[in-house]
Scaffold this active site. Structure first.
Site, PDB file in Angstrom:
ATOM      1  N   ASP A  98      13.907  13.479  33.249  1.00  0.00           N
ATOM      2  CA  ASP A  98      12.815  14.415  32.104  1.00  0.00           C
ATOM      3  C   ASP A  98      11.795  14.741  31.698  1.00  0.00           C
ATOM      4  O   ASP A  98      11.229  14.489  30.867  1.00  0.00           O
ATOM      5  CB  ASP A  98      13.717  14.345  30.877  1.00  0.00           C
ATOM      6  CG  ASP A  98      13.747  12.298  30.212  1.00  0.00           C
ATOM      7  OD1 ASP A  98      12.953  11.739  31.114  1.00  0.00           O
ATOM      8  OD2 ASP A  98      14.860  12.098  29.311  1.00  0.00           O
ATOM      9  N   GLU A 120      20.012  12.915  37.387  1.00  0.00           N
ATOM     10  CA  GLU A 120      20.257  12.455  36.563  1.00  0.00           C
ATOM     11  C   GLU A 120      19.838  13.711  35.145  1.00  0.00           C
ATOM     12  O   GLU A 120      19.435  13.590  34.369  1.00  0.00           O
ATOM     13  CB  GLU A 120      19.315  11.797  36.107  1.00  0.00           C
ATOM     14  CG  GLU A 120      19.392  11.277  34.901  1.00  0.00           C
ATOM     15  CD  GLU A 120      18.658   9.399  34.195  1.00  0.00           C
ATOM     16  OE1 GLU A 120      18.133   8.580  34.664  1.00  0.00           O
ATOM     17  OE2 GLU A 120      17.774  10.469  33.364  1.00  0.00           O
ATOM     18  N   GLU A 134      10.565  15.427  26.343  1.00  0.00           N
ATOM     19  CA  GLU A 134      11.838  15.632  27.213  1.00  0.00           C
ATOM     20  C   GLU A 134      12.859  16.329  27.096  1.00  0.00           C
ATOM     21  O   GLU A 134      13.419  16.621  28.214  1.00  0.00           O
ATOM     22  CB  GLU A 134      12.618  13.868  27.277  1.00  0.00           C
ATOM     23  CG  GLU A 134      11.273  12.530  27.856  1.00  0.00           C
ATOM     24  CD  GLU A 134      10.202  12.295  26.531  1.00  0.00           C
ATOM     25  OE1 GLU A 134       9.878  13.294  26.192  1.00  0.00           O
ATOM     26  OE2 GLU A 134       9.370  12.020  27.221  1.00  0.00           O
ATOM     27  N   HIS A 210       8.173   2.920  23.396  1.00  0.00           N
ATOM     28  CA  HIS A 210       6.043   3.099  23.881  1.00  0.00           C
ATOM     29  C   HIS A 210       7.056   5.338  24.108  1.00  0.00           C
ATOM     30  O   HIS A 210       5.828   6.220  24.168  1.00  0.00           O
ATOM     31  CB  HIS A 210       6.153   3.552  25.900  1.00  0.00           C
ATOM     32  CG  HIS A 210       7.672   4.586  26.398  1.00  0.00           C
ATOM     33  ND1 HIS A 210       8.939   3.439  26.755  1.00  0.00           N
ATOM     34  CD2 HIS A 210       7.301   5.533  26.605  1.00  0.00           C
ATOM     35  CE1 HIS A 210       9.573   4.349  27.454  1.00  0.00           C
ATOM     36  NE2 HIS A 210       8.885   5.464  27.162  1.00  0.00           N
ATOM     37  N   ARG A 212       6.559   9.134  23.190  1.00  0.00           N
ATOM     38  CA  ARG A 212       5.361  10.043  22.140  1.00  0.00           C
ATOM     39  C   ARG A 212       6.163  10.231  20.793  1.00  0.00           C
ATOM     40  O   ARG A 212       5.370  10.507  20.099  1.00  0.00           O
ATOM     41  CB  ARG A 212       4.914  10.858  22.556  1.00  0.00           C
ATOM     42  CG  ARG A 212       4.161  10.618  24.300  1.00  0.00           C
ATOM     43  CD  ARG A 212       4.368  12.094  24.694  1.00  0.00           C
ATOM     44  NE  ARG A 212       3.654  11.874  26.604  1.00  0.00           N
ATOM     45  CZ  ARG A 212       2.632  12.096  26.283  1.00  0.00           C
ATOM     46  NH1 ARG A 212       1.777  12.614  25.953  1.00  0.00           N
ATOM     47  NH2 ARG A 212       1.982  11.717  27.283  1.00  0.00           N
ATOM     48  N   HIS A 243       3.504  -1.097  27.667  1.00  0.00           N
ATOM     49  CA  HIS A 243       3.428   0.240  28.107  1.00  0.00           C
ATOM     50  C   HIS A 243       2.235   0.433  28.289  1.00  0.00           C
ATOM     51  O   HIS A 243       1.453  -0.421  27.593  1.00  0.00           O
ATOM     52  CB  HIS A 243       4.112   1.103  27.550  1.00  0.00           C
ATOM     53  CG  HIS A 243       3.674   2.602  28.282  1.00  0.00           C
ATOM     54  ND1 HIS A 243       2.973   3.532  28.632  1.00  0.00           N
ATOM     55  CD2 HIS A 243       5.144   3.380  29.560  1.00  0.00           C
ATOM     56  CE1 HIS A 243       3.261   4.382  29.386  1.00  0.00           C
ATOM     57  NE2 HIS A 243       4.904   4.076  29.483  1.00  0.00           N
TER      58      HIS A 243
HETATM   59  C1  UD1 Z   1       5.529   8.808  30.202  1.00  0.00           C
HETATM   60  C2  UD1 Z   1       6.816  10.541  30.386  1.00  0.00           C
HETATM   61  C3  UD1 Z   1       8.089   9.348  29.513  1.00  0.00           C
HETATM   62  C4  UD1 Z   1       8.589   8.138  29.960  1.00  0.00           C
HETATM   63  C5  UD1 Z   1       7.420   7.156  30.392  1.00  0.00           C
HETATM   64  C6  UD1 Z   1       8.201   5.981  30.420  1.00  0.00           C
HETATM   65  C7  UD1 Z   1       6.283  12.341  29.692  1.00  0.00           C
HETATM   66  C8  UD1 Z   1       6.371  13.552  28.941  1.00  0.00           C
HETATM   67  N1  UD1 Z   1       7.021  11.387  29.224  1.00  0.00           N
HETATM   68  O1  UD1 Z   1       5.876   8.798  29.133  1.00  0.00           O
HETATM   69  O2  UD1 Z   1       9.614  10.623  29.030  1.00  0.00           O
HETATM   70  O3  UD1 Z   1      10.007   7.781  29.019  1.00  0.00           O
HETATM   71  O4  UD1 Z   1       6.577   7.808  30.832  1.00  0.00           O
HETATM   72  O5  UD1 Z   1       7.213   5.147  30.393  1.00  0.00           O
HETATM   73  O6  UD1 Z   1       6.321  13.114  31.157  1.00  0.00           O
HETATM   74  N2  UD1 Z   1      -0.867   4.725  31.602  1.00  0.00           N
HETATM   75  C9  UD1 Z   1      -1.741   3.601  32.793  1.00  0.00           C
HETATM   76  N3  UD1 Z   1      -1.407   3.391  33.862  1.00  0.00           N
HETATM   77  C10 UD1 Z   1      -0.066   3.664  34.065  1.00  0.00           C
HETATM   78  C11 UD1 Z   1       0.997   4.483  33.418  1.00  0.00           C
HETATM   79  C12 UD1 Z   1       0.402   5.022  32.497  1.00  0.00           C
HETATM   80  O7  UD1 Z   1      -2.839   3.287  32.310  1.00  0.00           O
HETATM   81  O8  UD1 Z   1       0.779   2.914  35.398  1.00  0.00           O
HETATM   82  C13 UD1 Z   1      -1.169   5.374  30.786  1.00  0.00           C
HETATM   83  C14 UD1 Z   1      -2.394   6.453  30.901  1.00  0.00           C
HETATM   84  O9  UD1 Z   1      -3.719   6.244  29.954  1.00  0.00           O
HETATM   85  C15 UD1 Z   1      -1.944   7.798  30.515  1.00  0.00           C
HETATM   86  C16 UD1 Z   1      -0.633   6.705  29.400  1.00  0.00           C
HETATM   87  O10 UD1 Z   1      -0.748   5.525  30.284  1.00  0.00           O
HETATM   88  O11 UD1 Z   1      -2.515   7.937  30.045  1.00  0.00           O
HETATM   89  C17 UD1 Z   1       0.455   7.273  28.945  1.00  0.00           C
HETATM   90  O12 UD1 Z   1       1.131   8.513  30.153  1.00  0.00           O
HETATM   91  P1  UD1 Z   1       2.068   9.866  30.185  1.00  0.00           P
HETATM   92  O13 UD1 Z   1       2.764   9.077  31.347  1.00  0.00           O
HETATM   93  O14 UD1 Z   1       1.052  10.959  30.404  1.00  0.00           O
HETATM   94  O15 UD1 Z   1       2.874   9.449  28.983  1.00  0.00           O
HETATM   95  P2  UD1 Z   1       3.852   8.109  28.688  1.00  0.00           P
HETATM   96  O16 UD1 Z   1       4.516   7.896  27.711  1.00  0.00           O
HETATM   97  O17 UD1 Z   1       3.918   6.796  29.925  1.00  0.00           O
HETATM   98  N1  UDP Z   2      10.648  -1.536  33.115  1.00  0.00           N
HETATM   99  C1  UDP Z   2       9.584  -2.727  33.948  1.00  0.00           C
HETATM  100  N2  UDP Z   2       8.852  -3.152  33.684  1.00  0.00           N
HETATM  101  C2  UDP Z   2       8.727  -3.015  32.422  1.00  0.00           C
HETATM  102  C3  UDP Z   2       9.441  -1.749  30.834  1.00  0.00           C
HETATM  103  C4  UDP Z   2      10.879  -1.113  31.930  1.00  0.00           C
HETATM  104  O1  UDP Z   2      10.064  -2.620  35.512  1.00  0.00           O
HETATM  105  O2  UDP Z   2       7.646  -4.129  31.803  1.00  0.00           O
HETATM  106  C5  UDP Z   2      12.006  -0.206  33.890  1.00  0.00           C
HETATM  107  C6  UDP Z   2      13.140  -0.836  32.916  1.00  0.00           C
HETATM  108  O3  UDP Z   2      13.638  -2.217  33.406  1.00  0.00           O
HETATM  109  C7  UDP Z   2      13.401   1.000  33.678  1.00  0.00           C
HETATM  110  C8  UDP Z   2      12.540   1.877  33.029  1.00  0.00           C
HETATM  111  O4  UDP Z   2      11.771   0.372  34.062  1.00  0.00           O
HETATM  112  O5  UDP Z   2      14.289   0.904  34.755  1.00  0.00           O
HETATM  113  C9  UDP Z   2      12.511   2.074  32.080  1.00  0.00           C
HETATM  114  O6  UDP Z   2      11.059   2.815  32.226  1.00  0.00           O
HETATM  115  P1  UDP Z   2      11.095   3.373  30.213  1.00  0.00           P
HETATM  116  O7  UDP Z   2      11.085   2.457  29.676  1.00  0.00           O
HETATM  117  O8  UDP Z   2       9.470   3.200  31.133  1.00  0.00           O
HETATM  118  O9  UDP Z   2      11.247   4.457  30.873  1.00  0.00           O
HETATM  119  P2  UDP Z   2      12.409   5.297  29.844  1.00  0.00           P
HETATM  120  O10 UDP Z   2      13.425   4.801  30.755  1.00  0.00           O
HETATM  121  O11 UDP Z   2      12.282   5.098  28.520  1.00  0.00           O
HETATM  122  O12 UDP Z   2      11.801   6.935  30.628  1.00  0.00           O
END
Ligand code: UD1
Ligand code: UDP
Length: 384
Positions: A98, A120, A134, A210, A212, A243
């Site tokens: 999602d 999924e 999502e 984490h 939004r 995160h």
């Molecule tokens: C995204 C997904 C969310 C999922 C989450 C898992 C969307 C809209 N949201 O949200 O569904 O639950 O990922 O974690 O697709 N960043 C880093 N390094 C990384 C990852 C992220 O620096 O490896 C920072 C960046 O500044 C980035 C911000 O995190 O801009 C947010 O990342 P983003 O993918 O936009 O949103 P998530 O909250 O991670």
């Molecule tokens: N996860 C991980 N390291 C972390 C936090 C989460 O490997 O520090 C794994 C967790 O076990 C799960 C997945 O990341 O498999 C979940 O991702 P996240 O919580 O970022 O996103 P969501 O599932 O809410 O979309």
């Protein structure tokens, strides 16, 4: 024999954890050539997972930017996917879940008239604004897809109710396949912070947050509740791998830094996360993936959200919706810390989300779709 080309597209940590075992399974099937395109909506958190599973992507769009907007992610993904699909012309594009990568990947495939398989599929809260964005990403991806791989029967029923076109399969969730490869009793963590934890004598509470839609007041309420839990229960150790989102980093540090029994860590690799979960006392989280993993490991989960698209474990009694109000989160956690009967009732291993064979079923369904198998796979049925 001409191999059929399938392309897996993913970009964030959870998609990678759930797609990696599927990519490996598809690569074991001699009739298929499985390409892998990552958008890198996440960078470090994605690379962590790719390294663990030994997957080197064929294409990397490398789109991540600090504080990226949804428009940035969507436009960069669709733009980047265009030439990848033009040159590789897969017969099927697989997307997962999602995220914005999911929707953009499905939309790009549609623009190239390539069928989409949605892994999924069918999870719904029924509230288009929560989780945001999502819920809508998942609904729209379902509309674009022609193969739907649903983890559970109730996910499939959601799709049938919406009268979506295409083939529906009930496969279990691929994350349970991943868990089977990572959790080991003799596992040693790579960092000292986790190896130092005293799982015998202290109650380790695993925390992640984490989402939004929780940015702002809900996340601040969550942080205040965590501080109260830590202060009123000095026998606990709260472990929170934070995160990398700058918003989450800033909020977690502002509220939690300096509380003696709260440890803020860098994101963990999936094997570290899964083994920490297997050893902890309970989990407090707004994550989707953790809600699926913890029940299989017999760990109670407090979901830090108002609703969930994963009702199965709530119905099984191992997950409880704690909401996003400070008092309710605090009271719910304290009850499990003080009432052994309530704790035991929740700390039962149940597996409503999978039996570890989801990837095989999805691979079999794809072969059947291509006419390379005579029958579709049997549905996943959880043990009752
Ligand atoms: C995204 C997904 C969310 C999922 C989450 C898992 C969307 C809209 N949201 O949200 O569904 O639950 O990922 O974690 O697709 N960043 C880093 N390094 C990384 C990852 C992220 O620096 O490896 C920072 C960046 O500044 C980035 C911000 O995190 O801009 C947010 O990342 P983003 O993918 O936009 O949103 P998530 O909250 O991670
Ligand atoms: N996860 C991980 N390291 C972390 C936090 C989460 O490997 O520090 C794994 C967790 O076990 C799960 C997945 O990341 O498999 C979940 O991702 P996240 O919580 O970022 O996103 P969501 O599932 O809410 O979309």
């Amino acid at each position: 024999m001409e191999k059929r080309t399938v392309m897996a597209v993913f970009g964030t940590r959870p998609e990678a954890i759930k797609m990696a075992p599927l990519v490996l399974e598809l690569r074991r099937r001699p009739q298929l050539r499985c390409l892998c395109c990552v958008t890198a909506q996440h960078r470090e958190m994605l690379d962590n997972v790719l390294d663990l599973f030994g997957i080197e992507p064929d294409f990397d769009l490398n789109i991540m930017a600090p504080r990226q907007t949804l428009a940035h992610i969507t436009s960069r993904c669709v733009e980047g996917m265009d030439s990848v699909l033009e040159t590789t012309k897969p017969e099927l594009v697989l997307v997962h879940g999602d995220t914005t990568t999911t929707l953009a990947g499905a939309l790009s495939a549609f623009y190239h008239k390539i069928p989409v398989g949605h892994v999924e599929a069918g999870l719904r809260t029924g509230d288009r604004l929560s989780p945001f964005p999502e819920e809508m990403n998942r609904c729209l991806t379902g509309k674009l897809a022609s193969m739907h791989f649903c983890p559970t029967r109730s996910n499939a029923e959601n799709l049938r109710r919406e009268r979506l076109e295409g083939e529906i399969f009930i496969t279990g969730n691929t994350v349970i396949d991943a868990l089977r490869t990572t959790v080991r009793p003799d596992y040693r963590f790579s960092g000292e912070a986790l190896n130092e934890l005293d799982f015998e004598n202290r109650r380790v509470l695993l925390v992640t947050a984490h989402r939004r839609e929780n940015y702002g007041e809900p996340m601040e309420n969550i942080m205040r509740a965590l501080v109260r839990i830590a202060e009123t229960h000095p026998e606990t150790e709260l472990v929170y791998p934070v995160h990398l989102s700058p918003y989450v980093q800033e909020t977690a540090n502002r509220f939690l830094r300096g509380v003696p029994n709260i440890r803020l860590l860098a994101p963990l690799t999936p094997d570290e996360m899964h083994n920490l979960m297997a050893r902890c006392f309970m989990v407090l989280t707004d994550s989707g993936g953790l809600q699926e993993e913890a029940p299989g490991l017999g760990k109670p989960v407090l979901v830090l959200r108002r609703e969930t698209e994963r009702p199965e474990a709530v119905e099984a009694g191992t997950v409880v919706l704690a909401g996003v109000e400070e008092e309710n989160i605090f009271q719910t956690a304290c009850r499990l810390l003080t009432d052994e009967t309530a704790y035991r009732a929740m700390a039962r291993a149940v597996n409503p989300y999978g039996d570890g064979h989801a990837c095989e079923r999805i691979a079999d369904a794809i072969l059947w779709h291509f006419g390379e198998r005579t029958a579709p796979p049997d549905d996943f049925c959880p043990e009752s």
